[in-house]
Each structure stands twice: as C-alpha cells, then as structure tokens.
Design a protein around this motif. Structure first.
Motif, short mmCIF file in Angstrom:
data_model
loop_
_atom_site.label_atom_id
_atom_site.label_comp_id
_atom_site.label_asym_id
_atom_site.label_seq_id
_atom_site.Cartn_x
_atom_site.Cartn_y
_atom_site.Cartn_z
N ILE A 15 0.92 -1.07 -0.16
CA ILE A 15 -0.10 -0.03 0.01
C ILE A 15 0.81 1.19 0.10
N ALA A 16 1.83 1.29 0.85
CA ALA A 16 2.98 2.29 0.66
C ALA A 16 3.75 2.62 -0.80
N GLN A 17 3.91 1.67 -1.35
CA GLN A 17 4.28 1.72 -2.54
C GLN A 17 3.55 2.36 -3.61
N LEU A 18 2.17 1.54 -3.54
CA LEU A 18 1.07 2.17 -4.55
C LEU A 18 0.60 3.68 -4.06
N SER A 19 0.86 4.18 -2.83
CA SER A 19 0.59 5.58 -2.62
C SER A 19 1.57 6.34 -3.10
N ASN A 20 2.96 6.07 -3.21
CA ASN A 20 3.96 6.61 -3.71
C ASN A 20 3.91 6.71 -5.12
N TYR A 21 3.46 5.49 -5.94
CA TYR A 21 3.18 5.60 -7.18
C TYR A 21 1.99 6.60 -7.70
N LEU A 22 0.92 6.59 -6.89
CA LEU A 22 -0.01 7.60 -7.15
C LEU A 22 0.23 9.18 -6.57
N GLY A 23 1.16 9.33 -5.74
CA GLY A 23 1.72 10.56 -5.60
C GLY A 23 0.78 10.91 -4.06
N ILE A 24 0.46 10.30 -3.37
CA ILE A 24 -0.66 10.55 -2.49
C ILE A 24 0.22 9.86 -1.12
N SER A 25 -0.41 10.65 0.14
CA SER A 25 0.27 9.87 1.40
C SER A 25 -0.62 8.30 1.72
N LYS A 26 0.24 7.69 2.31
CA LYS A 26 -0.12 6.31 2.65
C LYS A 26 -1.36 6.14 3.58
#
Length: 169
Positions: A15-26
């Motif tokens: 989930i942390a990696q996906l949030s970085n990918y989307l550019g939003i906070s975890k």
C-alpha cells in the motif's frame, strides 16, 4: 478486498508503494481503502486503467490447492461468514437503537414545546432526559453505524475472495 488492494496485490506492491506511485500519502490511501475518504477521480481513473491493462495480460493456469490448504481456507470462510452475519445483526440493532433514541428525543422536545407551563420539577426531569438521550445518540450515532457498515463491507469482500479461491476446489 476492494479495487485498490486488489490492484496493489496484482502489481506486487505494498500500500505504501502504491501510494508513492499515485503521489498521495499512505494514510490517505488507507482511508480510501477503508471507505473513510474518496479517492480523487484522477487517481481512480489511473487505477482503473492499470486494472484494465493487467486484466489484458494472460496469467498462468491456477495451481490446485493442497487439501490442507483448502481445508484451512474453508474454515476461514466459515468464520468470515459467521462474522459477516453477526456484524449484519449488530448493524440492524444499532440502526434500530438509533431510531428509537431519535424518536425518544423528538417526543421530549415535543413535550417541552407543547407544555411551556410545566412545573419546574417536571421540566427539569424532561431536560435531564433530553441530555441523556443526546449523549446516547452521540454514542450510538452515525459514526458507530458507519464503522459497522465499513466492517460489514470488509467482511463481504473477504467472503467473496475466499469463496472465489475455493471455487476450483
């Protein structure tokens, strides 16, 4: 499991990696998964596009579950179904309790408005009852009901995933 979690799993991302990918906070992404926040449309569209691309990729045939693994999944499915139905009953009880408290509050307000010349002792008793009902409404109110609905949705997703995993067994 909702779309966000499913895509993270398909992409092999946390989930942390996906949030970085989307550019939003975890934390924002986690709240979106829990249904406490709405994911902005541009991020949702990006996730849908990724899902369509991933669905277009052929995946290898599914490996058969080992008997002990299937047994473990069936047990987990039964437990999740039991939790789902218990949570459904809890939600119904919460909604009934909330409606009952709301009707009680309306009755008290009506009594206070209808009889402006009530004896002081009776008026004081009604006002205390009103405060008690308001406090119980806050405890059993929309927040508690929303939490139970979110838990119910999570359990529904879990049951669907486990059921799908056991379809081929």
């Amino acid at each position: 499991m909702n779309l966000i979690e499913e895509l993270a799993k398909q992409m092999g991302l946390s989930i942390a990696q996906l949030s970085n990918y989307l550019g939003i906070s975890k934390s924002f992404l986690s709240m979106s998964i829990q249904g406490k926040r709405n994911l902005p449309a541009r991020h949702f569209k990006a996730l849908l596009a990724i899902q369509q691309q991933l669905n277009g990729i052929e995946t290898p045939a599914r490996l058969a579950l080992q008997p002990e693994e299937a047994k473990r999944l069936r047990k987990r499915l039964h437990r999740a179904e039991a939790q789902y139905f218990a949570t459904q009953r809890k939600l119904q009880q919460q909604e009934e309790r909330f409606a009952q408290l709301y009707r009680q509050q309306q009755w008290i307000l009506l009594e206070l408005q209808r009889s402006p010349d009530l004896p002081q002792r009776q008026r004081l008793w009604l006002e205390l009852q009103q405060l008690a009902v308001q406090q119980r409404l806050r405890q059993h109110g929309a927040g508690a009901i929303a939490d139970t609905k979110a838990r119910l949705e999570a359990l529904r997703s879990l049951v669907a995933v486990l059921d799908a995993a056991l379809q081929d067994v």
